[in-house]
Scaffold this active site. Structure first.
Site, PDB file in Angstrom:
ATOM      1  N   LYS A 151      12.284  -4.075  -6.865  1.00 33.76           N
ATOM      2  CA  LYS A 151      12.104  -2.824  -7.579  1.00 33.76           C
ATOM      3  C   LYS A 151      12.779  -1.563  -7.125  1.00 33.76           C
ATOM      4  O   LYS A 151      13.535  -1.547  -6.208  1.00 33.76           O
ATOM      5  CB  LYS A 151      10.600  -2.544  -7.430  1.00 33.76           C
ATOM      6  N   GLN A 206       6.774   0.080   2.275  1.00 33.90           N
ATOM      7  CA  GLN A 206       6.250   0.974   1.039  1.00 33.90           C
ATOM      8  C   GLN A 206       5.374   2.226   1.885  1.00 33.90           C
ATOM      9  O   GLN A 206       4.718   1.962   3.001  1.00 33.90           O
ATOM     10  CB  GLN A 206       5.467   0.492  -0.198  1.00 33.90           C
ATOM     11  N   GLU A 244      -5.652   2.191   0.722  1.00 34.92           N
ATOM     12  CA  GLU A 244      -6.059   1.052   0.160  1.00 34.92           C
ATOM     13  C   GLU A 244      -6.500   0.351   1.724  1.00 34.92           C
ATOM     14  O   GLU A 244      -6.162   0.668   2.700  1.00 34.92           O
ATOM     15  CB  GLU A 244      -4.740   0.198  -0.285  1.00 34.92           C
ATOM     16  N   LYS A 291      -3.419   6.823  -3.100  1.00 29.55           N
ATOM     17  CA  LYS A 291      -3.746   5.561  -3.251  1.00 29.55           C
ATOM     18  C   LYS A 291      -3.992   4.786  -1.851  1.00 29.55           C
ATOM     19  O   LYS A 291      -3.231   3.919  -1.352  1.00 29.55           O
ATOM     20  CB  LYS A 291      -2.289   4.726  -4.042  1.00 29.55           C
ATOM     21  N   HIS A 333       4.039   0.050   5.399  1.00 27.46           N
ATOM     22  CA  HIS A 333       3.485  -0.980   5.640  1.00 27.46           C
ATOM     23  C   HIS A 333       4.055  -2.088   4.586  1.00 27.46           C
ATOM     24  O   HIS A 333       4.944  -1.689   3.520  1.00 27.46           O
ATOM     25  CB  HIS A 333       2.009  -1.305   5.256  1.00 27.46           C
ATOM     26  N   HIS A 389       2.358   5.194   0.474  1.00 29.51           N
ATOM     27  CA  HIS A 389       1.475   5.662  -0.590  1.00 29.51           C
ATOM     28  C   HIS A 389       1.338   7.032  -0.513  1.00 29.51           C
ATOM     29  O   HIS A 389       1.006   7.526   0.753  1.00 29.51           O
ATOM     30  CB  HIS A 389       0.000   5.215  -1.002  1.00 29.51           C
TER      31      HIS A 389
END
Length: 407
Positions: free
Chosen positions: A287, A101, A128, A126, A262, A103
């Site tokens: 998903k 993924q 993180e 996002k 990541h 962000h």
């Protein structure tokens, strides 16, 4: 104020008592019963609507309470973020990979939210950070190109899915063309048909299963077999050949900025992020995968694994602070020895503290709540400039993680 926090049950979480997130939730709420068959993935601490924290004494939503008492967020924080916490604090317990993924950045998140509000449900970025609680495995960022080239020499199935012509360009191009060539190779890989990917991974799986023991490490055989077992035929199984495979020790941290590819693979960590749930996925997940968006947003910078570790800064003899280059959040790690005492640095931001181990009596400058007993699993909210003096009462040290805005 003590908080009761929301425990998320995702398929990739650790099961039952194996989950540190569940064990901390149980320590926080003795009425909670851990189901030995249920995967418990994330303990959420904050005001995000998908898992809001509640004030333990009243059951009121922390978010609603802060709207009535916005001054406790901190004046500087309010000017930037309004009457809300800009961060979301979590404990993750990862049993199997949770998606390759990225962000989006702030402006990219706003664009995606406007175009696809049912998928990207808020307009926030996002970034993180993960701080390992146990040995923690992750994929993070593209490997140095020399390492990728070595795997392309060893893994014919990867070359086939990227396209031999594309690989030839990557292998021979000048340094200033490498990112463009890598992007072409990666896009070709990620857009291969499902049948071609499954055939290539079946061939790879059969081949590495018959390798001599001395050759397995050079093919990352154990990791690739594990990922293929979790997500058979998924394009993300090729990920370890392209992305840095990180093994963090407890206390080590990763910071993941916008468009940094990541995937967390295994272990327990404390995680803090901007208050968003925007994630663009492309592999190792059941998903929705948005491959075109991920390939478009992705940073194709190649760096060594060591560059991905994010160091903390010593604040005092018991405290290290991880301060990423964004105002949304920072994380302090406080470790006070047995029978020791320590006063937390007052913060200009409201903060949330999580006790991971140890017991202490805590004294505050809040006249309504001058003292509190902290133990493993305690989660407390501190208003801006509120002090907390800790007196450790346990025979072992007190370990506390504190999330706050980065001001």
């Amino acid at each position: 104020m003590e908080l009761n926090c929301y425990l998320q049950k995702y398929d990739w979480g650790k099961v039952g008592e194996e989950s540190e997130a569940a064990r901390l939730a149980k320590a926080n709420n003795v009425a909670f019963e851990i189901d030995s068959r249920t995967p418990y993935a994330e303990l959420w601490m904050g005001t995000h609507p998908n898992g809001p924290s509640l004030i333990a004494s009243s059951g009121e939503s922390l978010n609603d309470w802060l709207k009535e008492h916005p001054h406790l967020i901190g004046a500087d924080v309010q000017k930037v973020f309004g009457a809300q916490l800009p961060f979301l604090f979590k404990v993750l317990s990862v049993n199997k990979a949770l998606s390759i993924q990225v962000h989006p950045s702030k402006w990219e998140a706003e664009e995606l939210h406007q175009l696809f509000p049912d998928i990207y449900k808020d307009p926030n970025h996002k970034p993180e950070m993960a701080v390992a609680l146990t040995d923690f495995e992750a994929l993070c960022g593209f490997r140095p190109l020399d390492e990728i080239k070595q795997f392309l020499d060893r893994i014919p199935e990867l070359r086939s899915c990227m396209g031999q012509d594309n690989v030839d360009v990557l292998m021979t191009c000048s340094e200033d063309r490498q990112q463009d060539a890598l992007k072409v190779c990666f896009q070709s890989l990620m857009t291969k048909s499902e049948d071609e990917v499954q055939s290539a991974l079946s061939s790879l799986s059969n081949r590495i299963s018959s390798l001599e023991e001395s050759s397995r490490d050079s093919h990352l055989a154990d990791l690739v077999e594990r990922l293929h077992g979790q997500f058979p035929g998924d394009i993300g199984v090729f990920g370890p050949y392209l992305f840095n495979y990180m093994k963090l020790r407890p206390g080590e941290a990763l910071y993941l900025s916008a468009n940094e590819i990541h995937a967390y693979l295994y272990g327990d960590c404390v995680e803090c992020m901007a208050c968003s749930d925007n994630t663009v996925r492309a592999g190792l997940t059941p998903k929705l995968k948005d491959v075109p968006t991920l390939c478009r947003l992705l940073s194709y910078i190649c760096e060594p694994a060591d560059n991905k570790l994010f160091p903390g800064q010593t604040e005092d003899q018991f405290t290290s602070v991880f301060r990423p280059p964004v105002p949304d959040f920072a994380v302090a790690v406080i470790c006070v020895p047995a029978q020791g005492s320590h006063t937390l640095t007052p913060r200009v931001s409201a903060s949330i503290c999580l006790v991971v181990s140890g017991t202490a009596e805590a004294f505050t400058n809040n006249v309504n709540n001058p003292s509190i007993i902290l133990r493993r699993g305690s989660v407390i909210f501190l208003g801006s400039q509120e002090t907390l003096k800790l007196s450790v009462t346990s025979p072992d040290s007190l370990l506390v993680f504190q999330a706050m805005a980065n001001f």
